[in-house]
Design a protein around this motif. Sequence first.
Motif, PDB file in Angstrom:
ATOM      1  N   SER A   1       0.817  -1.214   0.000  1.00 56.72           N
ATOM      2  CA  SER A   1       0.000   0.000   0.000  1.00 56.72           C
ATOM      3  C   SER A   1       0.849   1.262   0.000  1.00 56.72           C
ATOM      4  O   SER A   1       0.316   2.367   0.018  1.00 56.72           O
ATOM      5  CB  SER A   1      -0.907   0.010   1.238  1.00 56.72           C
ATOM      6  OG  SER A   1      -0.121  -0.037   2.418  1.00 56.72           O
ATOM      7  N   ALA A   2       2.194   1.097  -0.024  1.00 57.22           N
ATOM      8  CA  ALA A   2       3.076   2.263  -0.009  1.00 57.22           C
ATOM      9  C   ALA A   2       3.103   2.909  -1.403  1.00 57.22           C
ATOM     10  O   ALA A   2       2.993   2.225  -2.431  1.00 57.22           O
ATOM     11  CB  ALA A   2       4.484   1.845   0.393  1.00 57.22           C
ATOM     12  N   PRO A   3       3.198   4.209  -1.499  1.00 57.68           N
ATOM     13  CA  PRO A   3       3.243   4.883  -2.807  1.00 57.68           C
ATOM     14  C   PRO A   3       4.507   4.511  -3.569  1.00 57.68           C
ATOM     15  O   PRO A   3       5.560   4.289  -2.988  1.00 57.68           O
ATOM     16  CB  PRO A   3       3.222   6.364  -2.434  1.00 57.68           C
ATOM     17  CG  PRO A   3       3.746   6.415  -1.036  1.00 57.68           C
ATOM     18  CD  PRO A   3       3.297   5.163  -0.381  1.00 57.68           C
TER      19      PRO A   3
ATOM     20  N   MET B   1       7.442  11.334  -6.543  1.00 55.90           N
ATOM     21  CA  MET B   1       7.978  12.461  -7.316  1.00 55.90           C
ATOM     22  C   MET B   1       6.876  13.448  -7.674  1.00 55.90           C
ATOM     23  O   MET B   1       7.063  14.665  -7.591  1.00 55.90           O
ATOM     24  CB  MET B   1       8.673  11.941  -8.585  1.00 55.90           C
ATOM     25  CG  MET B   1      10.026  11.306  -8.334  1.00 55.90           C
ATOM     26  SD  MET B   1      10.961  11.076  -9.864  1.00 55.90           S
ATOM     27  CE  MET B   1       9.824  10.087 -10.833  1.00 55.90           C
ATOM     28  N   VAL B   2       5.711  12.937  -8.105  1.00 53.12           N
ATOM     29  CA  VAL B   2       4.594  13.812  -8.458  1.00 53.12           C
ATOM     30  C   VAL B   2       4.143  14.596  -7.236  1.00 53.12           C
ATOM     31  O   VAL B   2       3.873  15.803  -7.311  1.00 53.12           O
ATOM     32  CB  VAL B   2       3.434  12.982  -9.045  1.00 53.12           C
ATOM     33  CG1 VAL B   2       2.199  13.852  -9.215  1.00 53.12           C
ATOM     34  CG2 VAL B   2       3.842  12.357 -10.370  1.00 53.12           C
ATOM     35  N   ALA B   3       4.067  13.921  -6.067  1.00 57.50           N
ATOM     36  CA  ALA B   3       3.650  14.601  -4.842  1.00 57.50           C
ATOM     37  C   ALA B   3       4.642  15.699  -4.466  1.00 57.50           C
ATOM     38  O   ALA B   3       4.260  16.784  -3.996  1.00 57.50           O
ATOM     39  CB  ALA B   3       3.512  13.587  -3.706  1.00 57.50           C
TER      40      ALA B   3
ATOM     41  N   LEU C   1      15.288  17.382  -8.655  1.00 57.57           N
ATOM     42  CA  LEU C   1      14.481  17.033  -9.835  1.00 57.57           C
ATOM     43  C   LEU C   1      15.058  17.648 -11.096  1.00 57.57           C
ATOM     44  O   LEU C   1      15.121  17.004 -12.156  1.00 57.57           O
ATOM     45  CB  LEU C   1      13.029  17.492  -9.633  1.00 57.57           C
ATOM     46  CG  LEU C   1      12.230  16.799  -8.522  1.00 57.57           C
ATOM     47  CD1 LEU C   1      10.846  17.424  -8.393  1.00 57.57           C
ATOM     48  CD2 LEU C   1      12.107  15.312  -8.788  1.00 57.57           C
ATOM     49  N   ARG C   2      15.482  18.919 -11.002  1.00 58.52           N
ATOM     50  CA  ARG C   2      16.043  19.594 -12.180  1.00 58.52           C
ATOM     51  C   ARG C   2      17.354  18.964 -12.638  1.00 58.52           C
ATOM     52  O   ARG C   2      17.683  18.988 -13.817  1.00 58.52           O
ATOM     53  CB  ARG C   2      16.264  21.072 -11.862  1.00 58.52           C
ATOM     54  CG  ARG C   2      14.981  21.900 -11.820  1.00 58.52           C
ATOM     55  CD  ARG C   2      15.260  23.303 -11.356  1.00 58.52           C
ATOM     56  NE  ARG C   2      14.090  24.169 -11.519  1.00 58.52           N
ATOM     57  CZ  ARG C   2      14.009  25.422 -11.062  1.00 58.52           C
ATOM     58  NH1 ARG C   2      15.050  25.942 -10.401  1.00 58.52           N
ATOM     59  NH2 ARG C   2      12.921  26.134 -11.263  1.00 58.52           N
TER      60      ARG C   2
ATOM     61  N   VAL D   1      11.971  14.131 -17.651  1.00 57.77           N
ATOM     62  CA  VAL D   1      11.155  13.520 -18.691  1.00 57.77           C
ATOM     63  C   VAL D   1       9.932  12.835 -18.085  1.00 57.77           C
ATOM     64  O   VAL D   1       8.814  12.921 -18.610  1.00 57.77           O
ATOM     65  CB  VAL D   1      12.006  12.518 -19.500  1.00 57.77           C
ATOM     66  CG1 VAL D   1      11.134  11.746 -20.493  1.00 57.77           C
ATOM     67  CG2 VAL D   1      13.144  13.225 -20.213  1.00 57.77           C
ATOM     68  N   ALA D   2      10.138  12.153 -16.947  1.00 56.76           N
ATOM     69  CA  ALA D   2       9.035  11.423 -16.330  1.00 56.76           C
ATOM     70  C   ALA D   2       7.945  12.359 -15.829  1.00 56.76           C
ATOM     71  O   ALA D   2       6.755  11.990 -15.801  1.00 56.76           O
ATOM     72  CB  ALA D   2       9.559  10.557 -15.178  1.00 56.76           C
TER      73      ALA D   2
END
Length: 442
Positions: free
Chosen positions: A35-37, A43-45, A80-81, A88-89
Amino acid sequence: MIRTRREAPKRRTLDDIFATPDELGLLAVTPPKSSAPSADQRMVATLQGIEVFMDTHGREPQEDATDLNEATLAVSLAALRSDPTKVVALADWDTRGLLVASTSDSHDVCHEDQPATSEEAEQGAGNGATEFSSPSPEKATVSPDSVTSLDDILDSDPLGLLSGGDESVESIFNLTHVPENSERDMPDEIAQRTHCDDFYRFEGLFDLVREELREGDAEAVPFQMESQIEEGDMFVLNGMLCIADQVGEESVGAGRKFNPRLRVVFDNGTESNLLLRSLARALYKDETGRRILRRDNTFDAMQGITHHDKRTGLIYILRSLSQDPALRGIRNLYKIGYTEKELDQRIAGAERQQTYLEAPVQIVTSFECYNLDPRRFERLVHAMLHHQRVNVLLHSRDGSTYRPREWFDVELDTAREIVRRIVDGTISQYRMDNTVGRLVKK
């Protein structure tokens, strides 16, 4: 006779077990779904958290901010940069173009329909305007599946967060946003549980209290206040009986509140040097924490009897109510004896026992023995009253004859004084005057 020899059964291995057909499907276990993300979801969060910050403050988060949350978001944005794979993701989620924007305020944006000239490219490189640069080999990101050593983890640190020793470099070891602990007055030593070398002094007391609790002669009540902790008090803590054997005189630690160090002995043979308030706090937190109330504690305290004084038995003086003609002429006929039981239980059925002259008896007085061998105590009494022992031959109801051994012809005051002198240790300074039948000084 024919004897058969059986071969020892062959021990099966795990491979043999798993190779056997599993008709019932007992080995077909479906691994539980986590159940873990996932990494992509995290990354989106993270990106969405950065966008929320920008909506609130109208600017990008800064790494040198005093707010720990802002500094963390700034480090995450930089990470992230710096990773083209993540850029890309997250392309579909990067609605603000945060990951394709230049990290410099004076950069030039290169459009697809107008490629930058070589001169502009060189100028941009000199001004640090290049959007992405391929990570150096020693800082390349390592796949989690290929991590086999600590060096692999350190080599996959593009932001240098695992570096140490240089305060100018951002590192997880440099606590720049964490306040330092304020200095407090701490106790000189921390309580620790150790083996109780003199546990033999408390073992009988713990057994006695358990018996009193079972019989209803003692009560376990909820703990209410620190002032209830005094020397000799007993408690139930974490399912164990314990006793406050010693209470220090001086307070330990900060504050004006009395907080001495205690010696607490537990019924499992261990002891601890807890602070008074620490013991109270532990009793508060323990839902089953209790204080033991014993009926005789107050009376014992008035007599100076503590938990160190072990009750070993009872010396008693009885008067015979026999109507036997051989005894009725003895004016001061008393029995002096010893029992480990309750006296009422001891004399029950006296009419059927030769020890009590097969007749009812009356309790005159009794003396509880502490820290003494009651049998030795009884022998001393009998030795002092050797010449006062009754010497008569009595006929039992069963037809036999017997001579009583614990009955004496002595004045009651003399018998009481002998007992008191043995208790206070001064009996060696006295002797019996057999002429008058009294105790006199040597």
